[in-house]
Design an enzyme around this catalytic site. Sequence first.
Site, PDB file in Angstrom:
ATOM      1  N   CYS A  22       3.407   7.166   3.666  1.00 44.94           N
ATOM      2  CA  CYS A  22       2.315   6.341   3.633  1.00 44.94           C
ATOM      3  C   CYS A  22       2.352   5.328   2.355  1.00 44.94           C
ATOM      4  O   CYS A  22       1.936   5.882   1.224  1.00 44.94           O
ATOM      5  CB  CYS A  22       1.020   6.822   4.166  1.00 44.94           C
ATOM      6  SG  CYS A  22      -0.172   5.415   4.230  1.00 44.94           S
ATOM      7  N   CYS A  41       5.188  20.062   8.333  1.00 43.98           N
ATOM      8  CA  CYS A  41       5.514  18.927   7.777  1.00 43.98           C
ATOM      9  C   CYS A  41       4.681  17.890   7.432  1.00 43.98           C
ATOM     10  O   CYS A  41       3.416  17.742   7.580  1.00 43.98           O
ATOM     11  CB  CYS A  41       5.967  18.190   9.227  1.00 43.98           C
ATOM     12  SG  CYS A  41       6.590  16.509   8.955  1.00 43.98           S
ATOM     13  N   LEU A  98      -2.821   4.173  24.293  1.00 43.41           N
ATOM     14  CA  LEU A  98      -3.704   4.863  25.263  1.00 43.41           C
ATOM     15  C   LEU A  98      -4.537   3.836  25.976  1.00 43.41           C
ATOM     16  O   LEU A  98      -5.102   3.018  25.591  1.00 43.41           O
ATOM     17  CB  LEU A  98      -4.305   5.736  24.309  1.00 43.41           C
ATOM     18  CG  LEU A  98      -3.230   6.913  23.578  1.00 43.41           C
ATOM     19  CD1 LEU A  98      -4.488   7.880  22.923  1.00 43.41           C
ATOM     20  CD2 LEU A  98      -2.963   8.039  25.048  1.00 43.41           C
ATOM     21  N   SER A 155      -2.557  -1.574   8.584  1.00 45.55           N
ATOM     22  CA  SER A 155      -3.062  -2.216   9.913  1.00 45.55           C
ATOM     23  C   SER A 155      -4.273  -2.743   9.621  1.00 45.55           C
ATOM     24  O   SER A 155      -4.421  -3.875  10.336  1.00 45.55           O
ATOM     25  CB  SER A 155      -2.895  -1.281  11.018  1.00 45.55           C
ATOM     26  OG  SER A 155      -1.770  -0.705  11.409  1.00 45.55           O
ATOM     27  N   ASP A 168      -7.694   0.430  24.398  1.00 46.71           N
ATOM     28  CA  ASP A 168      -7.920   0.308  23.063  1.00 46.71           C
ATOM     29  C   ASP A 168      -9.386  -0.280  22.620  1.00 46.71           C
ATOM     30  O   ASP A 168      -9.784  -1.181  22.071  1.00 46.71           O
ATOM     31  CB  ASP A 168      -6.831  -0.667  22.335  1.00 46.71           C
ATOM     32  CG  ASP A 168      -6.856  -0.670  21.066  1.00 46.71           C
ATOM     33  OD1 ASP A 168      -7.410   0.167  20.500  1.00 46.71           O
ATOM     34  OD2 ASP A 168      -6.140  -1.665  20.477  1.00 46.71           O
ATOM     35  N   LEU A 212      -1.778   9.947  18.564  1.00 45.00           N
ATOM     36  CA  LEU A 212      -1.630  11.183  19.552  1.00 45.00           C
ATOM     37  C   LEU A 212       0.133  11.262  19.532  1.00 45.00           C
ATOM     38  O   LEU A 212       0.956  10.379  19.452  1.00 45.00           O
ATOM     39  CB  LEU A 212      -2.001  10.654  20.905  1.00 45.00           C
ATOM     40  CG  LEU A 212      -1.868  12.122  22.008  1.00 45.00           C
ATOM     41  CD1 LEU A 212      -3.213  12.833  21.833  1.00 45.00           C
ATOM     42  CD2 LEU A 212      -1.767  11.691  23.298  1.00 45.00           C
ATOM     43  N   CYS A 222       1.653  -1.891  10.739  1.00 48.65           N
ATOM     44  CA  CYS A 222       2.520  -0.988   9.830  1.00 48.65           C
ATOM     45  C   CYS A 222       3.031   0.109  10.915  1.00 48.65           C
ATOM     46  O   CYS A 222       2.234   0.976  11.536  1.00 48.65           O
ATOM     47  CB  CYS A 222       1.980  -0.398   8.753  1.00 48.65           C
ATOM     48  SG  CYS A 222       2.827   1.043   7.748  1.00 48.65           S
ATOM     49  N   CYS A 241      -5.494   1.485   5.258  1.00 48.19           N
ATOM     50  CA  CYS A 241      -4.369   1.317   6.401  1.00 48.19           C
ATOM     51  C   CYS A 241      -3.834   0.050   6.287  1.00 48.19           C
ATOM     52  O   CYS A 241      -4.689  -0.951   6.419  1.00 48.19           O
ATOM     53  CB  CYS A 241      -4.954   1.842   7.622  1.00 48.19           C
ATOM     54  SG  CYS A 241      -3.523   1.711   8.668  1.00 48.19           S
TER      55      CYS A 241
HETATM   56  S1  SF4 Z   1       3.020  15.613   9.942  1.00 49.70           S
HETATM   57 FE1  SF4 Z   1       5.134  15.488  10.497  1.00 49.70          FE
HETATM   58  S2  SF4 Z   1       4.931  15.808  12.608  1.00 49.70           S
HETATM   59 FE2  SF4 Z   1       2.976  15.461  12.184  1.00 49.70          FE
HETATM   60  S3  SF4 Z   1       2.658  13.313  12.469  1.00 49.70           S
HETATM   61 FE3  SF4 Z   1       3.185  13.480  10.363  1.00 49.70          FE
HETATM   62  S4  SF4 Z   1       5.130  13.043  10.371  1.00 49.70           S
HETATM   63 FE4  SF4 Z   1       4.751  13.560  12.537  1.00 49.70          FE
HETATM   64  S1  SF4 Z   2       0.001   2.480   9.617  1.00 51.56           S
HETATM   65 FE1  SF4 Z   2      -1.617   3.201   7.938  1.00 51.56          FE
HETATM   66  S2  SF4 Z   2      -1.507   5.074   8.052  1.00 51.56           S
HETATM   67 FE2  SF4 Z   2       0.472   4.619   9.001  1.00 51.56          FE
HETATM   68  S3  SF4 Z   2       1.800   4.578   7.344  1.00 51.56           S
HETATM   69 FE3  SF4 Z   2       1.097   2.635   7.637  1.00 51.56          FE
HETATM   70  S4  SF4 Z   2      -0.489   2.398   5.971  1.00 51.56           S
HETATM   71 FE4  SF4 Z   2      -0.087   4.440   6.276  1.00 51.56          FE
END
Ligand code: SF4
Ligand code: SF4
Length: 308
Positions: free
Chosen positions: A196, A189, A166, A214, A131, A155, A239, A212
């Site tokens: 989010c 999807c 990772l 995080s 990281d 990933l 998160c 985000c």
């Molecule tokens: S679009 Fe769907 S399959 Fe792709 S990362 Fe987001 S939730 Fe997962």
């Molecule tokens: S980790 Fe960040 S990008 Fe993912 S759902 Fe939470 S706020 Fe959104």
Amino acid sequence: MNRRKQYSSFIKEQAKRLGFLGCGIAKADFLEEEAPRLEEWLQNGYHGEMRYMENHFDKRLDPRLLVDGAKSVISLSYNYFPSEVQEEGSYKISKYAYGQDYHHIIKDKLRELLQLINDEIGEVSGRCFVDSAPVLERAWAEKSGLGWNGKHSLLIQKQQGSFFFLAELIIDLELEYDEPFKTDHCGSCTRCIDACPTQAILPNNTVDGSKCISYLTIELKDAIPSEFKGEMQDWMFGCDVCQDVCPWNRFSQPHEESLFTPQESLLQMTKRDWQELTQETFSKVFKKSAVKRTKFSGILRNIDFIKE
Ligand code: SF4
Ligand code: SF4
């Protein structure tokens, strides 16, 4: 079997034995496709106050500038999906931070792998990264065939989902390389984008880091901007929403790393317990944890911001 192939097989076997979930190998080279993407991401300010992301731009795109004589990037994944989660209705911590700080645990394993390579193959030099900002770890993981970058920019491995760390070992030994992972299995999807809480996921498989949760709860040192008031969905450290809703994570299997097991009391703490958190309890439940990065004052700031 040629020698490079033999070495690669040995490394993958040892990685598995050390508990890594996946191991893929790519030639240490300039990350041509990533260069414009990284530049645009930085120019748009999606890194927020994470100024370190702006540093070492060239080194981040070319591991040969980072590690002397680099020939191969070995990408490894390490499962952190827990078998138990926090009490429903409490303030939440990202699952990766339940147990002891992964940086030390995984780095020790990488060092052991490098030692095994030296014992078996001869003198090989390299550096271990967990990281670590100068390495574009997701690009390397994709390049070495481990999986694809989902729309949430994490990933995904078909058999395991995305709840893993990772790490990379960059060494000065030529190896047999894996084919890059070419297929994007997200398809149509959009669950992560829709779910989010702060609309941080952008349409082009990138995340506006400055929005985000995080970033807001861990990286940001100043006050959390008021525009996020009421949007945090009780997340006080990191998160997991985009991962929790991802259909590929129905394949997640619990990890077997005892050091990732949380203190029992951490899972049981209620909102009231968190609101009455003392320095003493903080030190106890987060002993050796990555949560210590925010310090006691950081957690208090986050709780204060998210409480109704
Ligand atoms: S679009 Fe769907 S399959 Fe792709 S990362 Fe987001 S939730 Fe997962
Ligand atoms: S980790 Fe960040 S990008 Fe993912 S759902 Fe939470 S706020 Fe959104």
